[in-house]
Write a protein that holds these residues in place. Structure first.
Motif, PDB file in Angstrom:
ATOM      1  N   PHE A 127      21.151  -5.271  28.980  1.00 43.42           N
ATOM      2  CA  PHE A 127      20.075  -4.370  28.556  1.00 43.42           C
ATOM      3  C   PHE A 127      20.540  -3.528  27.373  1.00 43.42           C
ATOM      4  O   PHE A 127      19.812  -3.369  26.384  1.00 43.42           O
ATOM      5  CB  PHE A 127      19.645  -3.457  29.710  1.00 43.42           C
ATOM      6  CG  PHE A 127      18.423  -2.635  29.397  1.00 43.42           C
ATOM      7  CD1 PHE A 127      17.171  -3.060  29.817  1.00 43.42           C
ATOM      8  CD2 PHE A 127      18.518  -1.443  28.683  1.00 43.42           C
ATOM      9  CE1 PHE A 127      16.030  -2.317  29.520  1.00 43.42           C
ATOM     10  CE2 PHE A 127      17.389  -0.694  28.391  1.00 43.42           C
ATOM     11  CZ  PHE A 127      16.145  -1.125  28.809  1.00 43.42           C
ATOM     12  N   GLU A 173      23.513 -16.352  32.097  1.00 43.90           N
ATOM     13  CA  GLU A 173      22.779 -15.209  32.631  1.00 43.90           C
ATOM     14  C   GLU A 173      22.594 -14.130  31.572  1.00 43.90           C
ATOM     15  O   GLU A 173      21.506 -13.548  31.424  1.00 43.90           O
ATOM     16  CB  GLU A 173      23.526 -14.625  33.833  1.00 43.90           C
ATOM     17  CG  GLU A 173      23.531 -15.512  35.057  1.00 43.90           C
ATOM     18  CD  GLU A 173      24.312 -14.910  36.211  1.00 43.90           C
ATOM     19  OE1 GLU A 173      24.327 -15.519  37.292  1.00 43.90           O
ATOM     20  OE2 GLU A 173      24.914 -13.825  36.033  1.00 43.90           O
ATOM     21  N   TYR A 174      23.653 -13.833  30.840  1.00 43.49           N
ATOM     22  CA  TYR A 174      23.640 -12.753  29.859  1.00 43.49           C
ATOM     23  C   TYR A 174      22.599 -13.021  28.772  1.00 43.49           C
ATOM     24  O   TYR A 174      21.748 -12.169  28.482  1.00 43.49           O
ATOM     25  CB  TYR A 174      25.034 -12.634  29.240  1.00 43.49           C
ATOM     26  CG  TYR A 174      25.315 -11.340  28.513  1.00 43.49           C
ATOM     27  CD1 TYR A 174      26.021 -10.319  29.145  1.00 43.49           C
ATOM     28  CD2 TYR A 174      24.934 -11.145  27.190  1.00 43.49           C
ATOM     29  CE1 TYR A 174      26.310  -9.132  28.490  1.00 43.49           C
ATOM     30  CE2 TYR A 174      25.209  -9.961  26.528  1.00 43.49           C
ATOM     31  CZ  TYR A 174      25.910  -8.961  27.183  1.00 43.49           C
ATOM     32  OH  TYR A 174      26.189  -7.792  26.531  1.00 43.49           O
ATOM     33  N   ILE A 216      18.920 -12.772  29.981  1.00 45.31           N
ATOM     34  CA  ILE A 216      18.391 -11.414  30.108  1.00 45.31           C
ATOM     35  C   ILE A 216      18.098 -10.826  28.734  1.00 45.31           C
ATOM     36  O   ILE A 216      17.027 -10.243  28.506  1.00 45.31           O
ATOM     37  CB  ILE A 216      19.379 -10.526  30.895  1.00 45.31           C
ATOM     38  CG1 ILE A 216      19.468 -10.981  32.346  1.00 45.31           C
ATOM     39  CG2 ILE A 216      18.960  -9.064  30.816  1.00 45.31           C
ATOM     40  CD1 ILE A 216      20.568 -10.306  33.152  1.00 45.31           C
ATOM     41  N   VAL A 244      11.896  -7.989  32.590  1.00 45.29           N
ATOM     42  CA  VAL A 244      12.870  -8.923  33.156  1.00 45.29           C
ATOM     43  C   VAL A 244      13.140  -8.568  34.615  1.00 45.29           C
ATOM     44  O   VAL A 244      13.399  -7.402  34.952  1.00 45.29           O
ATOM     45  CB  VAL A 244      14.177  -8.890  32.339  1.00 45.29           C
ATOM     46  CG1 VAL A 244      15.247  -9.750  33.013  1.00 45.29           C
ATOM     47  CG2 VAL A 244      13.916  -9.364  30.913  1.00 45.29           C
ATOM     48  N   GLN A 245      13.066  -9.561  35.466  1.00 44.07           N
ATOM     49  CA  GLN A 245      13.434  -9.424  36.872  1.00 44.07           C
ATOM     50  C   GLN A 245      14.477 -10.495  37.159  1.00 44.07           C
ATOM     51  O   GLN A 245      14.143 -11.638  37.467  1.00 44.07           O
ATOM     52  CB  GLN A 245      12.209  -9.604  37.775  1.00 44.07           C
ATOM     53  CG  GLN A 245      11.074  -8.624  37.514  1.00 44.07           C
ATOM     54  CD  GLN A 245      11.406  -7.213  37.946  1.00 44.07           C
ATOM     55  OE1 GLN A 245      12.355  -6.982  38.709  1.00 44.07           O
ATOM     56  NE2 GLN A 245      10.633  -6.251  37.458  1.00 44.07           N
ATOM     57  N   ALA A 246      15.743 -10.133  37.005  1.00 46.94           N
ATOM     58  CA  ALA A 246      16.816 -11.113  37.122  1.00 46.94           C
ATOM     59  C   ALA A 246      17.871 -10.621  38.100  1.00 46.94           C
ATOM     60  O   ALA A 246      18.331  -9.474  38.016  1.00 46.94           O
ATOM     61  CB  ALA A 246      17.459 -11.361  35.755  1.00 46.94           C
ATOM     62  N   SER A 269      22.494  -8.572  36.475  1.00 47.11           N
ATOM     63  CA  SER A 269      21.150  -8.370  36.996  1.00 47.11           C
ATOM     64  C   SER A 269      20.437  -7.357  36.117  1.00 47.11           C
ATOM     65  O   SER A 269      21.068  -6.506  35.491  1.00 47.11           O
ATOM     66  CB  SER A 269      21.201  -7.854  38.440  1.00 47.11           C
ATOM     67  OG  SER A 269      21.835  -8.803  39.280  1.00 47.11           O
ATOM     68  N   CYS A 270      19.118  -7.460  36.065  1.00 49.76           N
ATOM     69  CA  CYS A 270      18.324  -6.539  35.253  1.00 49.76           C
ATOM     70  C   CYS A 270      16.904  -6.506  35.787  1.00 49.76           C
ATOM     71  O   CYS A 270      16.318  -7.550  36.071  1.00 49.76           O
ATOM     72  CB  CYS A 270      18.334  -6.968  33.785  1.00 49.76           C
ATOM     73  SG  CYS A 270      17.405  -5.847  32.694  1.00 49.76           S
ATOM     74  N   HIS A 271      16.367  -5.295  35.916  1.00 51.05           N
ATOM     75  CA  HIS A 271      14.980  -5.109  36.306  1.00 51.05           C
ATOM     76  C   HIS A 271      14.416  -4.054  35.353  1.00 51.05           C
ATOM     77  O   HIS A 271      14.622  -2.850  35.546  1.00 51.05           O
ATOM     78  CB  HIS A 271      14.870  -4.651  37.758  1.00 51.05           C
ATOM     79  CG  HIS A 271      15.471  -5.621  38.729  1.00 51.05           C
ATOM     80  ND1 HIS A 271      14.740  -6.650  39.299  1.00 51.05           N
ATOM     81  CD2 HIS A 271      16.744  -5.753  39.192  1.00 51.05           C
ATOM     82  CE1 HIS A 271      15.534  -7.357  40.087  1.00 51.05           C
ATOM     83  NE2 HIS A 271      16.755  -6.838  40.045  1.00 51.05           N
TER      84      HIS A 271
END
Length: 319
Positions: free
Chosen positions: A72, A118-119, A122, A132-134, A140-142
């Motif tokens: 993020f 993954e990086y 996102i 983003v909902q990961a 992880s990122c929301h």
């Protein structure tokens, strides 16, 4: 048509040290100004400072290291820089070496390929304006970035070996390589990129090659310049493995010998201007879209003026 860009050949301690290189991009046919990871002036802040000084030029990161920033924050920083420069930005990321990962995270990524996938996933979602909902193994990122118009951001992934090239083919806009001979790019990296892109049903990413080089001068021994440019890489396990795959027999106990072999294997380019132009043409023939001229060895041994003179001569010859 292959484009040519410029790497800042040192780690700036003050943002104003970047300005001659930003001016070189502004006033020549160079496509973009690049910098790798720096633990002195952070590249994001240095390029923003150059833009604030009046040199708003296209920039690229080749590469910044994932353990230093949550995706993020990476997306926020790179979009902010695009807004500050007014130009598209190439944002290259990479996992770094296992020892670096361990020093910051407590343990290296068990799968750097999964971590990179993954990086970038996102970062891309955030830059595309998505919420983003990961939930990943490593990241992880929301959330979402605040909406705002900004120049485009091209996502790059640092690539040395076939596994990461396949990941880049699946998720990146460009593969960014360092110290990779043209023949290795043609025979190993490009086929893996194509494989990854085909599996994901997307276009093949372009290749950006960071190419260390030096013009022949009476006071320069090519192996010495190659070593001054790449000594840490010649001792790093992931670079040693890549070079051995490329047919360059790196000797961990003899860096001087490794540097000579690097020159002989065209991992480091050296010659008069006509010879360098011919060697650079091999990258075009290997499918490279952007060559980044890396004069770090010249800078380290002979200083700013010598490095700048080489860059000006080479850019004039390839323009």
């Amino acid at each position: 048509m292959t484009k040519y860009s410029v790497l800042v050949p040192f780690l700036p301690r003050r943002p104003e040290q970047l300005l001659p290189y930003a001016a070189l991009v502004d006033w020549t046919a160079a496509e973009r100004l690049w910098q790798g990871q720096s633990m002195l002036v952070d590249p994001f802040q240095g390029f923003a400072a150059a833009a604030g000084s009046g040199f708003r030029v296209p920039v690229g990161f080749g590469v910044t290291l994932m353990p230093l920033r949550h995706p993020f924050e990476a997306a926020h920083q790179v979009r902010s820089l695009a807004m500050a420069t007014g130009h598209p930005v190439v944002a290259g990321f990479g996992p770094g070496g296992a020892s670096f990962q361990r020093s910051l995270l407590g343990a290296p990524y068990a799968s750097p390929l999964t971590a990179a996938r993954e990086y970038l996933g996102i970062v891309r979602g955030l830059l595309n304006g998505e919420t983003v909902q990961a939930e990943g193994v490593y990241f992880s990122c929301h959330g979402a970035l605040a909406p705002s118009p900004a120049p485009a951001v091209e996502l790059g992934l640092g690539v040395l070996r076939p596994g990461m090239a396949r990941v880049a083919g699946a998720v990146a806009d460009c593969a960014i390589t360092w110290l990779t001979p043209a023949s290795y790019l043609r025979d190993t990296v490009l086929p893996a990129l194509r494989e990854g892109a085909a599996a994901a049903g997307r276009p093949v990413p372009r290749i950006v090659a960071m190419v260390p080089l030096a013009l022949r001068r009476p006071d320069r021994a090519p192996a010495e310049v190659a070593l001054a440019s790449n000594a840490p890489h010649l001792a790093a396990p992931h670079y040693i493995d890549m070079l051995q795959r490329a047919g360059i027999a790196v000797d961990e106990g003899d860096t001087a010998l490794s540097a000579r072999r690097l020159v002989e294997g065209r991992g480091f380019l050296h010659g008069d201007i006509d010879g360098l132009v011919e060697q650079l043409a091999e990258y075009r023939e290997a499918g490279v879209d952007e060559v980044v001229l890396n004069t770090t060895g010249v800078f380290n041994l002979h200083g700013h003026h010598a490095a700048m003179a080489d860059l000006k001569t080479i850019l004039a010859a390839v323009a």
